[in-house]
Design a protein around this motif. Structure first.
Motif, short mmCIF file in Angstrom:
data_model
loop_
_atom_site.label_atom_id
_atom_site.label_comp_id
_atom_site.label_asym_id
_atom_site.label_seq_id
_atom_site.Cartn_x
_atom_site.Cartn_y
_atom_site.Cartn_z
N UNK A 84 0.83 -1.20 0.00
CA UNK A 84 0.00 0.00 0.00
C UNK A 84 0.86 1.25 0.00
N UNK A 85 0.25 2.34 -0.40
CA UNK A 85 0.97 3.60 -0.35
C UNK A 85 1.11 4.07 1.09
N UNK A 86 2.14 4.86 1.37
CA UNK A 86 2.34 5.34 2.75
C UNK A 86 1.25 6.32 3.16
N UNK A 87 1.11 6.48 4.48
CA UNK A 87 0.14 7.44 5.00
C UNK A 87 0.49 8.85 4.57
N UNK A 88 -0.53 9.66 4.40
CA UNK A 88 -0.31 11.05 4.06
C UNK A 88 -0.26 11.89 5.34
N UNK A 89 0.21 13.10 5.19
CA UNK A 89 0.49 13.93 6.35
C UNK A 89 -0.76 14.16 7.18
N UNK A 90 -1.87 14.46 6.53
CA UNK A 90 -3.10 14.72 7.27
C UNK A 90 -3.53 13.51 8.09
N UNK A 91 -3.48 12.33 7.48
CA UNK A 91 -3.85 11.11 8.20
C UNK A 91 -2.90 10.85 9.35
N UNK A 92 -1.61 10.94 9.09
CA UNK A 92 -0.62 10.63 10.12
C UNK A 92 -0.73 11.55 11.32
N UNK A 93 -1.00 12.82 11.09
CA UNK A 93 -1.10 13.76 12.21
C UNK A 93 -2.44 13.63 12.93
N UNK A 94 -3.51 13.34 12.21
CA UNK A 94 -4.82 13.28 12.84
C UNK A 94 -5.00 12.06 13.73
N UNK A 95 -4.24 11.00 13.51
CA UNK A 95 -4.32 9.85 14.41
C UNK A 95 -3.12 9.79 15.35
N UNK A 96 -2.26 10.79 15.29
CA UNK A 96 -1.15 10.84 16.22
C UNK A 96 -0.01 9.91 15.89
N UNK A 97 0.04 9.38 14.66
CA UNK A 97 1.20 8.59 14.27
C UNK A 97 2.44 9.46 14.21
#
Length: 1162
Positions: free
Chosen positions: A380-393
Motif C-alpha cells: 500500500x501507499x504510505x500514509x499522508x500527512x493529514x492522516x498521520x497527524x490526525x491519528x497521532x502517528x
C-alpha cells in the motif's frame, strides 16, 4: 603593486537557501538571511586589497602561500562564507574580521601564527582540510584538539569555547578543547548540522626536534558519532539514529525519494509519491544532506510546489541543502511532454556518483551500496500527512498519540520506531498477515520470553567495520545471538521465530532463512563466548598490596582486565603479576623503613612527616614527606633508605614538587609494571579488533538478528498492552480467488483488488464470541455467504476512541454499519472527529491498510476508487460558507458516484438543502440530548441530521465571557429567526449505555541469577529445591480448600521459571499470580500481584537485583493468591529458607476467610 584577483564562475552546486531566500529563515541552521551573490561575492581575493611595500615582513609572509585556488576550492570557500555570515556571537564576529578567504582554512598569512609554509602545523592541517573541505577540522595537539581560522570561529559560535589568546587582533583565530571534552564539542557541532573531521597524533616516542605524525582517525556527522578509540573504553556508546542522505527527483509517476544510509551502505527508492506523501516522509526522517535533482525544474507547476514541500521541514531536518544543476538524463520512451521526458531514473547514480556521496564520507570508490527498496506495486501507499497527524502517528499537539496506546510506556527506542514506521508505511498483505499470526502466537505463550536485546544496526555495522567494538558491545552482540537461539530451541517460540523472517526481510532488505540465521548465531555466540570475559570470572582480580594504594592498581589494570578471557594471554597476566610483586617489594624495602621510623617518632610539631601516596596525574606511587635531616637519623633504622631518596620527576623531566620523593629501585619497578600493563592492554585491543574482523563476515546475519529482536520486542509489547486494554484481532483475507476480502490498498491498480466485504467487528467486551482469546485489535468477522458482486460494506461493533481505555470503563462505544458514504453532522464536541479517528485507527491497526485524508481534495479525488475508505473531517471549513457548501456538495456527489466507503463530517448544514444527485450517501449524526434544560452531546452515532452545533455552550465551556456569548445569542435569534421557524424539529435520539468492562492488570515475575559462574551449580540446586517446596506446600493447601468447597476439579500448581534477562509471557496479563524472587544473596522474597510485569520491573530496578530470577504460578483469583502468599511466607522459613519479607506473613490472618474461586482470565 596590484592585488592578485581570481575570478570565479558560479559553482556547480549551489546552496538551496540562496534560491528561495524568503522561505528558509525558520531553520536554526539558516538563522539569518544568507548573503546575496552580488558581483563582489563572485570574486575571491588571494591577498588583501592593500598596497604592500617590497622587502617588508608582510611581503615575506605572502610569499609563503602562492597557491592558485581552483574553481572547486572557491565553491567551498563561498559555502563556508555563507555560513559564517549567520554567526551572531560578538566574540565570533570579531574573529571573522581576521579571516582571509584565500585558502580553505581562512588564514591570513600576514597575521601572527598564520604561516602556511610547508612543514608547519598549519600547512599540515590545510592538507587534511583539502580532503574534506566542508567539514570542521579538529587536530590533536598534545592534550588538546585545536582548530584554526574558519573552524575556530565555528567552535566559538556553536561549542561555546573561548578563542586562544583572547580577542587579540594580531593573531589568527584559534580555539580548541581538552581531550576529555572532545565528545561534548562534537555533539555541539553535529547538533548544529556540521560534520567534523578529527585528526589524531601517532602515539609513542619521537625523535628530538621532530614533529609527531598525524592521521585522520574518523569523522562525526549528524546521526553518526565519532568512535575512534572506543575499543579500549569501559563504557557503552550512545548511538543516535543514523541520518540519511536524501535526494528528491521528479518523474511521470510523481515524486521519487532516494534515501542513502552511509553507515549501513544501503539505499532505497520510493517512486510515485504525491507532494503530501513526500512531506510526510521528510517530516519523519531527519536527513544529513538533502539533494534536489535537476528533473525537478521540469515540473509543469514550476518551483512553487517544492517551496511548499520543503518549507515545513526547515528548522529540524536537513543539515545541508544543495541544489544539483542539470545532469545527463535519459528520456523516457513515449514521453509526451518535458515533464514526462525526465523520469529521474538516473537519480540514484547521480547521488552516489555525480553528487559525490562517497566523497562526502571519505569512502573508497569500490565501496558498494545495496538496495533495500520494496516494489511499490506490492505494498500500500504510505500514509499522508493529514492522516498521520490526525491519528497521532506523527506527534501533533492536541491530537491523541496512537503510539502511546499501542505500546506500554516502558517500550521505547527502536521498537517504538519500528511500530511508527509500520503505521506510516503499511505493509503488503502477506507481511500484515504474518505480523498478525505472530501476535496470535504470542498471546498464547506460557513460557518466559527473552528480554530481546535491541542493538542499533547502524551502530553494530560501524563498530565492526572500524574494528572499534569493545567488550561491552560484544556482550550485547552475544545476547542478540543467544536470544535468537533461545527462540529457536523453545517449542512455543520457534514458530514465532520462523514467522519473523518475512517482516525482518522487509525491514532490512536482507533475505535469510531461519536455519541459516540460527547457524550464524551459533557461530557468533561461540566465537564471542570463547574470547570475551563476562562478569563473575574470578581469575581476573586486580593486584593489591598492603603498602600501595589500591586506586593505583585499579586505575592501571582496569583499563584491560575483565575484557577477554585469561587463557588467551596467560603469559602477560603472569608478567603483570610479577611486576606488581616487584613493585611491592621495592616500595616495602625503600619506603617502609622510613615510614616506620617516622611513626616511631613522638616529637612535638615540626618532626618529620611522610607517607606512601598515589600521584594519579603522574601514574606513579611515590613517597611524600618533609623535614628530613639524615644527620639526625644517624645510626637509626631508615638512615640508609633516607639517603637513597631523590626528587620525583614528571614525564618531561621536571621536578614535581618539594615533598615528592622516589628511589631508583622504585622507579625501575614502576617502569616495569607500566610496560607490562601496556603490553597486556595492547594484546587485549589486538584480540578485540581481531574478533571484529572475524565478525565482519557475519554482519548481514547480525543486522538481521538484531532487527528480528526489535520486531519481536515491539510485537510482544503490543500484545501485552492490547491484552490489558481488552483489544481483539481482525480477520485478514486477501482478495483474489476467494469470494470476499478486506481492503488493504484502495489506490492500487485493478490487478490487485482488495476490498471490505460485510465486515463485522465484535464488541470488545463480548468475550463469549472470542473463545476466551484476548487479542490485539478489533476482530472482524467475514460473512462468506455474501458474494463480492453485491457491493461493499463494513460493520464495526463496539468501536471506541483508541485513546480511551475500554478496560477502565471510560469509553463510549458505537456501531458503524457502512454500505456507502456517510455524511456526518453533529454538535461541537459531539465526537465527529473522534469517530473519524477511531475508524481510521481501526482500519490502520486491523490490517495495516491504507486510508486517505489528504490535505488537497484534488489529490483525494484523483486517487479514490470504489475500494477506498475516505475520511474527511469538516469538509471545506476554510472557505466562505455559501460557496464552500456548494463545493462540499459537489465533492460528496463525486465520491458517491465512485461508490467508495467513507465518512464526511461537516458543519455546513446548508448542504442538506442542495439538490444533490446521490444514490448511496446516507446521513448520520452524533446525537445530543436535553439534560436539566441543557443540550449535551452523547457521543453516540445515530441515523439522521443534527443541525445543533452547541456553539454557544462550547464557547462558555472554553471560557468566553458570558455577556459576549449572550450578545451572540441575541444576534443569532434576530438574524436567523425566520430560518429557525422553517426548520423541522429533529427526532429525539436515545442513548444506549456502553458496556464497561474492567480488568485487572497483568502480573509479571522475573528471575534472579547469581553473577558469578562459580555459584551456578548451587543456584540451580536452590531453584529446584524452592520449586519443589513451593509446589508441595501450595498443592496441599489447594486440595484442602477445594475439598472444603466441594469442588472435584483441583488445579495443578505449575511453577514457571523466569531466568535472568527474561520476562513473563503475555499470558500472565490479567491473571493473579504468586511469585518467589530468588535474590543473588540466596534470600527469597514471596509476593502476589495482578501486575506481574510491573512488579518484576520494580524488583529488578533495585540495586543489585538486575539479574534476579523468579518462580511463579497462576491461580484462580486474587483471594487464593493472597492466601497462598501468606502460607508460603510462614512455611518456607520452617524448611530452612531465608526470607527477606517474613514479617509480611503476620499481616494476614490466614485460614479464616472462606474459599473464593474467581474466574480465570488466562
Amino acid at each position: 603593486m596590484k592585488a592578485v584577483v581570481v575570478s570565479m564562475a558560479l559553482p556547480r552546486w549551489r546552496p538551496f537557501a540562496l534560491l528561495f531566500r524568503s522561505h528558509v529563515y525558520n531553520c536554526p541552521f539558516l538563522a539569518s538571511p544568507p548573503p546575496r551573490l552580488s558581483s563582489q561575492c563572485r570574486q575571491v581575493h588571494c591577498f588583501r586589497m592593500t598596497k604592500v611595500l617590497k622587502g617588508t615582513r608582510t611581503t615575506k609572509k605572502a610569499r609563503e602561500w602562492r597557491r592558485v585556488l581552483d574553481e572547486k576550492d572557491m565553491s567551498h570557500i563561498l559555502w563556508w562564507k555563507e555560513r559564517l555570515e549567520m554567526c551572531k556571537k560578538p566574540s565570533t564576529i570579531q574573529l571573522l574580521g581576521r579571516l582571509e578567504y584565500s585558502n580553505l582554512l581562512g588564514l591570513d598569512v600576514n597575521l601572527k601564527n598564520g604561516s602556511l609554509k610547508e612543514g608547519t602545523l598549519n600547512w599540515e592541517m590545510l592538507q587534511f582540510k583539502s580532503k574534506f573541505p566542508r567539514e570542521v577540522l579538529l587536530c590533536r595537539v598534545g592534550d588538546f584538539y585545536e582548530a584554526i581560522g574558519i573552524d575556530a570561529c565555528l567552535l566559538v559560535e556553536y561549542a561555546g569555547l573561548n578563542p586562544y589568546g583572547g580577542l587579540r587582533s594580531d593573531s589568527i583565530p584559534k580555539a580548541g578543547c581538552p581531550v576529555v571534552n572532545l565528545q561534548q564539542t562534537l555533539d555541539d557541532l553535529t547538533r548544529s548540522g556540521y560534520s567534523v573531521c578529527i585528526v589524531e597524533e601517532v602515539q609513542g616516542p619521537t625523535q628530538a626536534r621532530s614533529r609527531k605524525g598525524r592521521f585522520i582517525s574518523g569523522h562525526a556527522h549528524p546521526g553518526d558519532p565519532y568512535v575512534f578509540g572506543h575499543v579500549g573504553v569501559d563504557r557503552d556508546l550512545d548511538f543516535p539514529e543514523p541520518m540519511p542522505v536524501v535526494g528528491i527527483s521528479r518523474s511521470a509517476k510523481g515524486y521519487s525519494l532516494i534515501s542513502i544510509l552511509e553507515t549501513l551502505k544501503t539505499f532505497s527508492v520510493e517512486d510515485g509519491l504525491t507532494e503530501d506523501a513526500l512531506v510526510t516522509k521528510l517530516r519523519t526522517c531527519r536527513c544529513h544532506y538533502l539533494f534536489l535533482h535537476a528533473s525537478l525544474k521540469h515540473n509543469s507547476s514550476g518551483l512553487y510546489p517544492f517551496l511548499w514541500i520543503l518549507t515545513p521541514i526547515f528548522g529540524f531536518n536537513a543539515a545541508v541543502i544543495i541544489l544539483v544543476l542539470p545532469v545527463t538524463m535519459e528520456p523516457v520512451a513515449g514521453g509526451n511532454s518535458a515533464r514526462e521526458g525526465y523520469c529521474g531514473r538516473n537519480a540514484v547514480p547521480d547521488i552516489l556518483n555525480g553528487l559525490k556521496v562517497k566523497e562526502l564520507y571519505g569512502l573508497d570508490d569500490d565501496v558498494a551500496f545495496r538496495s533495500i527498496a520494496i516494489p511499490s506495486e506490492k505494498k500500500p501507499r504510505p500514509l499522508h500527512l493529514g492522516t498521520a497527524t490526525q491519528i497521532g502517528a506523527i506527534p501533533t499537539e492536541g491530537i491523541p498519540c496512537l503510539l502511546k496506546v499501542l505500546l506500554p510506556s516502558s517500550c521505547c527506542g527502536l521498537p517504538q520506531l519500528y511500530v511508527r514506521d509500520l503505521l506510516l508505511n503499511p505493509p503488503a498483505y502477506d507481511i500484515a498477515s504474518k505480523i498478525q499470526e505472530i501476535c496470535k502466537l504470542m498471546i498464547n505463550v506460557t513460557c518466559s520470553v527473552p528480554e530481546f536485546t535491541c542493538v542499533s544496526s547502524a551502530k553494530l555495522v560501524k563498530l565492526l567495520e572500524l574494528r572499534e567494538a569493545n567488550h561491552i558491545e560484544f556482550s550485547r552482540i552475544k545476547n542478540v545471538a543467544d536470544e535468537i537461539l533461545e527462540l529457536h530451541k523453545n517449542a512455543e517460540l520457534s514458530e514465532v521465530l520462523k514467522l519473523l523472517m518475512d517482516p525482518t526481510s522487509l525491514a532490512t532488505g536482507l533475505i535469510l532463512e531461519s536455519e541459516m540465521l540460527v547457524s550464524e548465531c551459533e557461530w557468533v555466540s561461540y566465537r564471542i563466548g570463547e574470547l570475551i570475559s563476562f562478569d563473575g570470572e574470578v581469575d581476573q582480580q586486580i593486584s593489591s598490596s598492603p603498602f600501595i594504594p589500591g586506586e593505583f592498581f585499579e586505575d592501571t589494570e582496569s583499563t584491560w582486565k575483565g575484557r577477554v578471557k585469561r587463557k588467551h594471554m596467560e603469559d602477560l597476566y603472569k608478567e603483570v603479576e610479577e611486576a606488581a610483586r616487584s613493585l611491592h617489594c621495592a616500595v616495602s624495602e625503600d619506603f617502609l623503613p622510613i615510614i616506620s621510623r617516622i611513626r616511631a617518632t613522638t616529637a612535638p610539631l615540626g618532626s618529620p612527616k611522610g607517607e606512601i601516596l598515589y600521584a594519579r596525574e603522574h601514574e606513579a606511587v611515590w613517597f611524600k614527606g618533609k623535614r628530613f635531616a639524615p644527620s639526625v637519623w644517624a645510626g637509626t633504622p631508615g638512615e640508609q633508605q633516607i639517603k637513597q631518596l631523590r626528587p620525583a620527576l614528571d614525564s618531561k623531566g621536571k621536578k614535581v614538587g618539594e615533598e615528592w620523593y622516589t628511589t631508583a629501585k622504585v622507579e625501575d619497578a614502576l617502569m616495569r609494571y607500566h610496560e607490562s600493563n601496556e603490553k597486556a592492554r595492547a594484546k587485549v585491543l589486538e584480540l578485540l579488533r581481531g574478533l571484529s574482523a572475524q565478525l565482519q563476515s557475519k554482519i548481514n546475519a547480525l543486522v538481521f538478528a538484531s532487527m528480528t529482536l526489535v520486531i519481536a520486542k515491539a510485537l510482544f509489547a503490543h500484545v501485552s498492552e492490547g491484552r490489558r486494554r481488552k483489544w481483539v484481532f481482525p480477520t485478514l483475507v486477501e482478495f483474489g480467488s476467494s469470494e470476499v476480502a478486506i481492503e488493504k490498498d484502495p489506490c492500487q491498480s485493478s490487478t490487485r483488488s482488495v476490498r471490505w466485504i460485510n465486515t463485522t467487528i465484535f464488541p470488545t467486551n463480548h468475550r463469549n464470541h472470542l473463545n476466551d482469546r484476548a487479542n490485539v485489535v478489533p476482530r472482524w468477522k467475514i460473512d462468506k455467504r455474501i458474494p463480492v458482486d453485491e457491493g461493499i460494506s463494513m460493520e464495526i461493533t463496539g468501536l471506541s476512541p483508541y485513546w480511551l481505555d475500554v478496560a477502565q470503563g471510560s469509553a463510549v462505544c458505537n456501531t458503524v454499519s457502512m454500505q456507502s458514504l456517510f455524511l456526518l453532522t453533529g454538535p461541537n464536541g459531539g465526537g465527529k472527529s473522534s469517530l473519524l479517528r477511531s475508524v481510521c485507527a481501526a482500519a490502520l491497526l486491523g490490517i495495516c491498510g491504507f486510508m486517505i485524508e489528504m490535505s488537497e481534495i484534488r489529490s483525494l479525488l484523483s486517487a479514490t476508487t470504489s475500494r477506498s475508505l475516505v475520511l474527511i473531517d469538516e469538509i471545506c471549513r476554510g472557505t466562505e460558507t455559501a460557496k464552500g457548501t456548494c463545493i462540499a456538495g459537489s465533492i460528496v456527489e463525486t465520491l458517491d458516484a465512485v461508490g467508495c466507503l467513507g465518512i464526511v463530517s461537516t458543519h455546513l448544514h446548508g448542504i442538506f438543502d442542495l439538490p444533490l444527485r446521490t444514490k448511496g450517501t446516507v446521513c448520520k449524526a452524533m446525537s445530543a440530548e436535553c439534560v436539566d434544560g441543557l443540550t449535551v452531546p452523547t457521543w453516540k452515532l445515530v441515523d439522521g441530521v443534527c443541525r445543533e452545533s452547541l456553539a454557544f455552550e462550547t464557547a462558555l465551556r472554553e471560557g468566553l465571557p458570558e455577556n459576549l456569548v449572550q450578545r451572540a445569542e441575541e444576534l443569532y435569534v434576530s438574524s436567523y429567526a425566520n430560518e429557525m421557524r422553517l426548520k423541522e424539529p429533529e427526532p429525539k435520539v436515545s442513548i444506549c449505555e456502553a458496556h464497561v468492562s474492567t480488568a485487572n492488570e497483568a502480573h509479571r515475575q522475573t528471575s534472579s541469577a547469581l553473577s558469578e559462574t562459580i555459584l551456578a551449580a548451587e543456584t540451580e540446586v536452590l531453584k529446584e529445591e524452592v520449586k519443589s517446596s513451593v509446589t508441595s506446600i501450595c498443592q496441599k493447601k489447594l486440595i484442602e480448600l477445594y475439598k472444603r468447597a466441594n469442588l472435584s476439579l483441583i488445579p495443578e500448581i505449575n511453577c514457571i521459571l523466569i531466568a535472568a534477562r527474561e520476562q513473563p509471557p503475555p499470558s500472565t496479563i490479567g491473571a493473579s499470580s504468586v511469585y518467589v524472587m530468588l535474590r543473588p544473596d540466596k534470600k527469597l522474597y514471596v509476593g502476589e500481584t495482578d501486575d506481574l510485569q510491573g512488579r518484576v520491573q520494580a524488583h529488578r530496578a533495585m540495586e543489585g537485583m538486575q539479574n534476579a530470577e523468579f518462580l511463579f504460578f497462576i491461580v484462580q483469583g486474587k483471594s487464593i493468591a493472597c492466601q497462598l502468599e501468606t502460607l508460603l511466607i510462614n512455611q518456607l522459613p520452617k524448611r530452612g529458607y531465608n526470607l527477606t519479607n517474613i514479617a509480611d506473613g503476620k499481616h494476614r490472618n490466614f485460614g479464616t476467610s472462606h474459599l473464593i474461586l474467581e474466574p480465570v482470565t488466562v
